[in-house]
Design a protein around this motif. Sequence first.
Motif, PDB file in Angstrom:
ATOM      1  N   ALA A   1       0.861  -1.185   0.000  1.00 34.89           N
ATOM      2  CA  ALA A   1       0.000   0.000   0.000  1.00 34.89           C
ATOM      3  C   ALA A   1       0.896   1.234   0.000  1.00 34.89           C
ATOM      4  CB  ALA A   1      -0.901  -0.006   1.226  1.00 34.89           C
ATOM      5  N   ASN A   2       0.624   2.172  -0.888  1.00 32.38           N
ATOM      6  CA  ASN A   2       1.383   3.419  -0.984  1.00 32.38           C
ATOM      7  C   ASN A   2       0.445   4.591  -0.736  1.00 32.38           C
ATOM      8  OD1 ASN A   2       3.947   2.268  -1.931  1.00 32.38           O
ATOM      9  ND2 ASN A   2       2.756   1.724  -3.727  1.00 32.38           N
ATOM     10  N   PHE A   3       0.741   5.408   0.274  1.00 28.32           N
ATOM     11  CA  PHE A   3      -0.076   6.573   0.595  1.00 28.32           C
ATOM     12  C   PHE A   3       0.758   7.835   0.423  1.00 28.32           C
ATOM     13  CE2 PHE A   3      -2.149   3.541   3.779  1.00 28.32           C
ATOM     14  CZ  PHE A   3      -3.149   3.180   2.885  1.00 28.32           C
ATOM     15  N   TYR A   4       0.220   8.815  -0.295  1.00 26.80           N
ATOM     16  CA  TYR A   4       0.919  10.079  -0.509  1.00 26.80           C
ATOM     17  C   TYR A   4       0.914  10.923   0.765  1.00 26.80           C
ATOM     18  CZ  TYR A   4       1.999  14.798  -1.857  1.00 26.80           C
ATOM     19  OH  TYR A   4       2.574  16.036  -1.918  1.00 26.80           O
ATOM     20  N   THR A   5       2.063  11.510   1.081  1.00 24.79           N
ATOM     21  CA  THR A   5       2.177  12.497   2.151  1.00 24.79           C
ATOM     22  C   THR A   5       3.450  13.298   1.954  1.00 24.79           C
ATOM     23  OG1 THR A   5       2.266  12.911   4.531  1.00 24.79           O
ATOM     24  CG2 THR A   5       3.349  10.917   3.749  1.00 24.79           C
ATOM     25  N   GLU A   6       3.417  14.536   2.376  1.00 20.62           N
ATOM     26  CA  GLU A   6       4.623  15.373   2.413  1.00 20.62           C
ATOM     27  C   GLU A   6       5.384  15.152   3.716  1.00 20.62           C
ATOM     28  OE1 GLU A   6       5.837  17.731   0.183  1.00 20.62           O
ATOM     29  OE2 GLU A   6       4.309  17.223  -1.308  1.00 20.62           O
ATOM     30  N   GLN A   7       4.765  14.444   4.685  1.00 21.89           N
ATOM     31  CA  GLN A   7       5.335  14.284   6.016  1.00 21.89           C
ATOM     32  C   GLN A   7       5.463  12.802   6.362  1.00 21.89           C
ATOM     33  OE1 GLN A   7       2.345  16.447   8.111  1.00 21.89           O
ATOM     34  NE2 GLN A   7       3.219  18.430   7.570  1.00 21.89           N
ATOM     35  N   THR A   8       6.435  12.131   5.760  1.00 20.90           N
ATOM     36  CA  THR A   8       6.581  10.691   5.978  1.00 20.90           C
ATOM     37  C   THR A   8       6.861  10.347   7.441  1.00 20.90           C
ATOM     38  OG1 THR A   8       8.936  10.774   5.390  1.00 20.90           O
ATOM     39  CG2 THR A   8       7.368  10.256   3.617  1.00 20.90           C
ATOM     40  N   GLU A   9       7.464  11.261   8.193  1.00 19.87           N
ATOM     41  CA  GLU A   9       7.787  10.991   9.593  1.00 19.87           C
ATOM     42  C   GLU A   9       6.534  10.916  10.468  1.00 19.87           C
ATOM     43  OE1 GLU A   9       7.384  15.287   9.113  1.00 19.87           O
ATOM     44  OE2 GLU A   9       8.579  13.847   7.989  1.00 19.87           O
ATOM     45  N   ALA A  10       5.413  11.437   9.996  1.00 18.98           N
ATOM     46  CA  ALA A  10       4.173  11.420  10.772  1.00 18.98           C
ATOM     47  C   ALA A  10       3.634  10.007  10.975  1.00 18.98           C
ATOM     48  CB  ALA A  10       3.112  12.286  10.091  1.00 18.98           C
ATOM     49  N   ALA A  11       4.106   9.049  10.203  1.00 13.54           N
ATOM     50  CA  ALA A  11       3.647   7.663  10.331  1.00 13.54           C
ATOM     51  C   ALA A  11       4.264   6.955  11.536  1.00 13.54           C
ATOM     52  CB  ALA A  11       3.987   6.891   9.056  1.00 13.54           C
ATOM     53  N   LYS A  12       5.350   7.488  12.064  1.00 14.85           N
ATOM     54  CA  LYS A  12       6.116   6.783  13.092  1.00 14.85           C
ATOM     55  C   LYS A  12       5.281   6.408  14.308  1.00 14.85           C
ATOM     56  CE  LYS A  12      10.244   6.788  15.836  1.00 14.85           C
ATOM     57  NZ  LYS A  12      11.592   7.210  15.978  1.00 14.85           N
TER      58      LYS A  12
ATOM     59  N   ASP B   1      -5.721   7.220  10.582  1.00 15.54           N
ATOM     60  CA  ASP B   1      -4.287   7.422  10.815  1.00 15.54           C
ATOM     61  C   ASP B   1      -3.943   8.898  10.641  1.00 15.54           C
ATOM     62  OD1 ASP B   1      -3.897   7.955   8.086  1.00 15.54           O
ATOM     63  OD2 ASP B   1      -2.648   6.192   7.735  1.00 15.54           O
ATOM     64  N   PRO B   2      -2.691   9.300  10.820  1.00 15.76           N
ATOM     65  CA  PRO B   2      -2.333  10.714  10.706  1.00 15.76           C
ATOM     66  C   PRO B   2      -2.555  11.304   9.313  1.00 15.76           C
ATOM     67  CG  PRO B   2      -0.613   9.508  11.851  1.00 15.76           C
ATOM     68  CD  PRO B   2      -1.569   8.491  11.309  1.00 15.76           C
ATOM     69  N   PHE B   3      -2.810  10.478   8.323  1.00 15.23           N
ATOM     70  CA  PHE B   3      -3.000  10.942   6.944  1.00 15.23           C
ATOM     71  C   PHE B   3      -4.467  10.895   6.530  1.00 15.23           C
ATOM     72  CE2 PHE B   3       0.926   8.619   7.631  1.00 15.23           C
ATOM     73  CZ  PHE B   3       1.813   9.676   7.586  1.00 15.23           C
ATOM     74  N   ASN B   4      -5.355  10.724   7.521  1.00 12.29           N
ATOM     75  CA  ASN B   4      -6.797  10.649   7.323  1.00 12.29           C
ATOM     76  C   ASN B   4      -7.238   9.389   6.587  1.00 12.29           C
ATOM     77  OD1 ASN B   4      -9.273  11.846   8.029  1.00 12.29           O
ATOM     78  ND2 ASN B   4      -9.539  12.580   5.941  1.00 12.29           N
ATOM     79  N   LYS B   5      -6.403   8.374   6.591  1.00 19.40           N
ATOM     80  CA  LYS B   5      -6.765   7.077   6.010  1.00 19.40           C
ATOM     81  C   LYS B   5      -7.562   6.293   7.058  1.00 19.40           C
ATOM     82  CE  LYS B   5      -4.483   7.817   2.253  1.00 19.40           C
ATOM     83  NZ  LYS B   5      -5.203   8.251   1.082  1.00 19.40           N
ATOM     84  N   LEU B   6      -8.650   5.678   6.606  1.00 15.71           N
ATOM     85  CA  LEU B   6      -9.460   4.872   7.502  1.00 15.71           C
ATOM     86  C   LEU B   6      -8.843   3.476   7.593  1.00 15.71           C
ATOM     87  CD1 LEU B   6     -11.989   4.852   9.278  1.00 15.71           C
ATOM     88  CD2 LEU B   6     -13.267   4.032   7.274  1.00 15.71           C
ATOM     89  N   VAL B   7      -8.432   3.093   8.808  1.00 13.56           N
ATOM     90  CA  VAL B   7      -7.729   1.834   9.037  1.00 13.56           C
ATOM     91  C   VAL B   7      -8.647   0.882   9.813  1.00 13.56           C
ATOM     92  CG1 VAL B   7      -5.670   0.751  10.017  1.00 13.56           C
ATOM     93  CG2 VAL B   7      -5.531   3.075   9.070  1.00 13.56           C
ATOM     94  N   ASN B   8      -8.846  -0.286   9.264  1.00 14.90           N
ATOM     95  CA  ASN B   8      -9.615  -1.366   9.885  1.00 14.90           C
ATOM     96  C   ASN B   8      -8.619  -2.242  10.634  1.00 14.90           C
ATOM     97  OD1 ASN B   8     -11.446  -3.495  10.410  1.00 14.90           O
ATOM     98  ND2 ASN B   8     -11.140  -4.380   8.391  1.00 14.90           N
ATOM     99  N   ILE B   9      -8.671  -2.233  11.946  1.00 14.20           N
ATOM    100  CA  ILE B   9      -7.769  -3.053  12.745  1.00 14.20           C
ATOM    101  C   ILE B   9      -8.597  -4.213  13.293  1.00 14.20           C
ATOM    102  CG2 ILE B   9      -6.231  -3.135  14.735  1.00 14.20           C
ATOM    103  CD1 ILE B   9      -5.476  -0.267  14.112  1.00 14.20           C
ATOM    104  N   LEU B  10      -8.118  -5.442  13.040  1.00  9.79           N
ATOM    105  CA  LEU B  10      -8.933  -6.613  13.336  1.00  9.79           C
ATOM    106  C   LEU B  10      -8.125  -7.777  13.835  1.00  9.79           C
ATOM    107  CD1 LEU B  10      -9.133  -9.041  10.673  1.00  9.79           C
ATOM    108  CD2 LEU B  10      -8.853  -6.744   9.732  1.00  9.79           C
ATOM    109  N   THR B  11      -8.840  -8.705  14.420  1.00 10.80           N
ATOM    110  CA  THR B  11      -8.306 -10.020  14.734  1.00 10.80           C
ATOM    111  C   THR B  11      -9.389 -11.042  14.428  1.00 10.80           C
ATOM    112  OG1 THR B  11      -7.077 -11.299  16.387  1.00 10.80           O
ATOM    113  CG2 THR B  11      -9.007 -10.141  17.169  1.00 10.80           C
ATOM    114  N   HIS B  12      -8.982 -12.203  13.995  1.00  9.68           N
ATOM    115  CA  HIS B  12      -9.933 -13.295  13.780  1.00  9.68           C
ATOM    116  C   HIS B  12     -10.240 -13.926  15.129  1.00  9.68           C
ATOM    117  CE1 HIS B  12      -8.843 -12.838   9.556  1.00  9.68           C
ATOM    118  NE2 HIS B  12     -10.036 -13.364   9.331  1.00  9.68           N
ATOM    119  N   LYS B  13     -11.517 -14.086  15.416  1.00  9.83           N
ATOM    120  CA  LYS B  13     -11.935 -14.694  16.682  1.00  9.83           C
ATOM    121  C   LYS B  13     -11.719 -16.199  16.620  1.00  9.83           C
ATOM    122  CE  LYS B  13     -16.133 -13.148  16.681  1.00  9.83           C
ATOM    123  NZ  LYS B  13     -17.491 -12.751  17.038  1.00  9.83           N
TER     124      LYS B  13
END
Length: 118
Positions: A8-19, A104-116
Amino acid sequence: MKVKRIVANFYTEQTEAAKQFYQEILGLDILMDLGWITTYGSQEKMDVQISFMSEGGNSTEVPDISIEVDDVEEALNRMKEAGFSIEYGPADEPWGVRRFFVRDPFNKLVNILTHKPR
């Protein structure tokens, strides 16, 4: 021919914001940092998948990316402690996952999951 990896590639001018979100909270390693691109990942072996959706399930918005974790409750607590707003869930879904949505910090909607467990 076989597909070996999907990135997955997401555009941002601030790559450090992902840390904070991807490394400190979710525990991903920095695999590459060239200044203009920072790649986070894990040595965990994963299935190659790409999904096409008309909705996110249970009439939710389609997430930009889904991340499966081994402990969704810990991920949820870490997100809340870091001040990220939970947009959906946590929910136990009828298709066998427990999940929540967070931006996330880039306004991407992230689905965080675990299989039950079955």
